[in-house]
Enzyme design. Structure first.
Site, PDB file in Angstrom:
ATOM      1  N   ASP A   1     -26.475   0.393 -29.382  1.00  0.00           N
ATOM      2  CA  ASP A   1     -27.120   1.408 -30.213  1.00  0.00           C
ATOM      3  C   ASP A   1     -27.126   0.977 -31.674  1.00  0.00           C
ATOM      4  O   ASP A   1     -26.257   0.205 -32.101  1.00  0.00           O
ATOM      5  CB  ASP A   1     -26.391   2.742 -30.086  1.00  0.00           C
ATOM      6  CG  ASP A   1     -26.554   3.375 -28.712  1.00  0.00           C
ATOM      7  OD1 ASP A   1     -27.574   3.085 -28.049  1.00  0.00           O
ATOM      8  OD2 ASP A   1     -25.671   4.147 -28.303  1.00  0.00           O
TER       9      ASP A   1
ATOM     10  N   TYR B   1     -14.924  -2.269 -25.355  1.00  0.00           N
ATOM     11  CA  TYR B   1     -15.310  -1.583 -26.586  1.00  0.00           C
ATOM     12  C   TYR B   1     -14.088  -0.989 -27.292  1.00  0.00           C
ATOM     13  O   TYR B   1     -13.111  -0.616 -26.654  1.00  0.00           O
ATOM     14  CB  TYR B   1     -16.263  -0.423 -26.287  1.00  0.00           C
ATOM     15  CG  TYR B   1     -17.574  -0.804 -25.659  1.00  0.00           C
ATOM     16  CD1 TYR B   1     -18.691  -1.064 -26.439  1.00  0.00           C
ATOM     17  CD2 TYR B   1     -17.709  -0.893 -24.270  1.00  0.00           C
ATOM     18  CE1 TYR B   1     -19.914  -1.402 -25.861  1.00  0.00           C
ATOM     19  CE2 TYR B   1     -18.921  -1.227 -23.683  1.00  0.00           C
ATOM     20  CZ  TYR B   1     -20.014  -1.485 -24.484  1.00  0.00           C
ATOM     21  OH  TYR B   1     -21.221  -1.817 -23.909  1.00  0.00           O
TER      22      TYR B   1
ATOM     23  N   ASP C   1     -23.209  11.245 -30.676  1.00  0.00           N
ATOM     24  CA  ASP C   1     -22.744  10.336 -31.728  1.00  0.00           C
ATOM     25  C   ASP C   1     -23.266  10.853 -33.067  1.00  0.00           C
ATOM     26  O   ASP C   1     -23.647  12.020 -33.190  1.00  0.00           O
ATOM     27  CB  ASP C   1     -23.166   8.886 -31.450  1.00  0.00           C
ATOM     28  CG  ASP C   1     -24.675   8.680 -31.494  1.00  0.00           C
ATOM     29  OD1 ASP C   1     -25.427   9.654 -31.774  1.00  0.00           O
ATOM     30  OD2 ASP C   1     -25.124   7.539 -31.259  1.00  0.00           O
TER      31      ASP C   1
ATOM     32  N   ARG D   1     -20.937   6.895 -25.216  1.00  0.00           N
ATOM     33  CA  ARG D   1     -21.264   8.221 -25.748  1.00  0.00           C
ATOM     34  C   ARG D   1     -21.066   9.307 -24.685  1.00  0.00           C
ATOM     35  O   ARG D   1     -20.659  10.427 -24.995  1.00  0.00           O
ATOM     36  CB  ARG D   1     -22.702   8.255 -26.266  1.00  0.00           C
ATOM     37  CG  ARG D   1     -22.865   7.552 -27.609  1.00  0.00           C
ATOM     38  CD  ARG D   1     -24.298   7.637 -28.100  1.00  0.00           C
ATOM     39  NE  ARG D   1     -25.205   6.824 -27.309  1.00  0.00           N
ATOM     40  CZ  ARG D   1     -26.420   7.206 -26.930  1.00  0.00           C
ATOM     41  NH1 ARG D   1     -26.877   8.403 -27.252  1.00  0.00           N
ATOM     42  NH2 ARG D   1     -27.196   6.396 -26.243  1.00  0.00           N
TER      43      ARG D   1
END
Length: 222
Positions: A47, A75, A89, A181
């Protein structure tokens, strides 16, 4: 073989540390223009509000994209509890706030445990998932109703090395197709106060680590 035929591009693989605010396609477009390469693609979208490892392949190496996409991902980032956003987000504004003062470290630990292993996950409506040939995020931004089906993903590891409420720092190791997310949304729902993602960085794809990647700025200076 035709001796006058142009040489076949053997291809190349780049490991890029994607900068904040750039889309994955922005990086591909920049690299394509700088290196004058027609055939180039990336192995897994990040993203715009995420940073970290983005693998790009050109020429004949584009055949390896599917291989890289299938590798395990790692991550790090931050979930903020007590607030939700439509995109899960910072792309969209906060749309609800809930008092989180009664949330305990034990509850946070229990939520991470419930989100570890093979789980059913519904992708964010602000995502590139296609519905009848149209990207979900385009419909969402147009105010249209978006309904996505759940899919099975595997969360190998979900740990919280630092908890400073309302911020929960995390490290997640997961399978292809996992949306961090969506984990933020589900994490907040399990705590009963909501949550959204405020920071995300992809640090590893398979055996390839972002520490060994190059900044986009460095690559295009060459």
């Amino acid at each position: 073989m035709d001796p006058n035929a142009p040489p076949v591009d053997p291809g190349k693989v780049w490991f890029v540390d994607k900068p904040l605010q750039w889309t994955s396609f922005d990086v591909v477009k920049k690299m394509r223009g700088h290196f004058k390469v027609k055939k180039i693609g990336h192995a897994g979208t990040l993203d715009p509000l995420a940073t970290g490892l983005l693998i790009l392949c050109s020429g004949k190496k584009t055949k390896e994209i599917e291989h890289y996409q299938g590798l395990e991902k790692e991550y790090t980032g931050i979930f903020r509890i007590g607030q939700t956003t439509p995109s899960f987000d910072l792309e969209t504004e906060v749309d609800s706030e809930t008092d989180y003062s009664n949330i305990s470290y034990k509850e946070v630990s229990t939520a991470t445990t419930k989100l570890t292993g093979t789980i059913a996950q519904i992708p964010p409506i602000y995502s590139a998932v296609k519905i009848d040939g149209k990207r979900a995020y385009k419909s969402a931004r147009a105010g249209e109703e978006v309904k996505l089906k759940s899919r099975m993903v595997h969360i190998q590891l979900f740990e919280t090395p630092c908890i400073n409420l309302p911020d929960v720092h995390f490290r997640i190791v997961c399978s292809k197709g996992t949306y961090i997310r969506s984990i933020a949304r589900d994490f907040g729902q399990l705590l009963g106060v909501g949550a959204h993602l405020t920071e995300l960085r992809r640090v590893r794809i398979g055996e390839f680590h972002v520490d060994n990647a190059q900044s986009l700025e460095t690559l295009i200076e060459k």
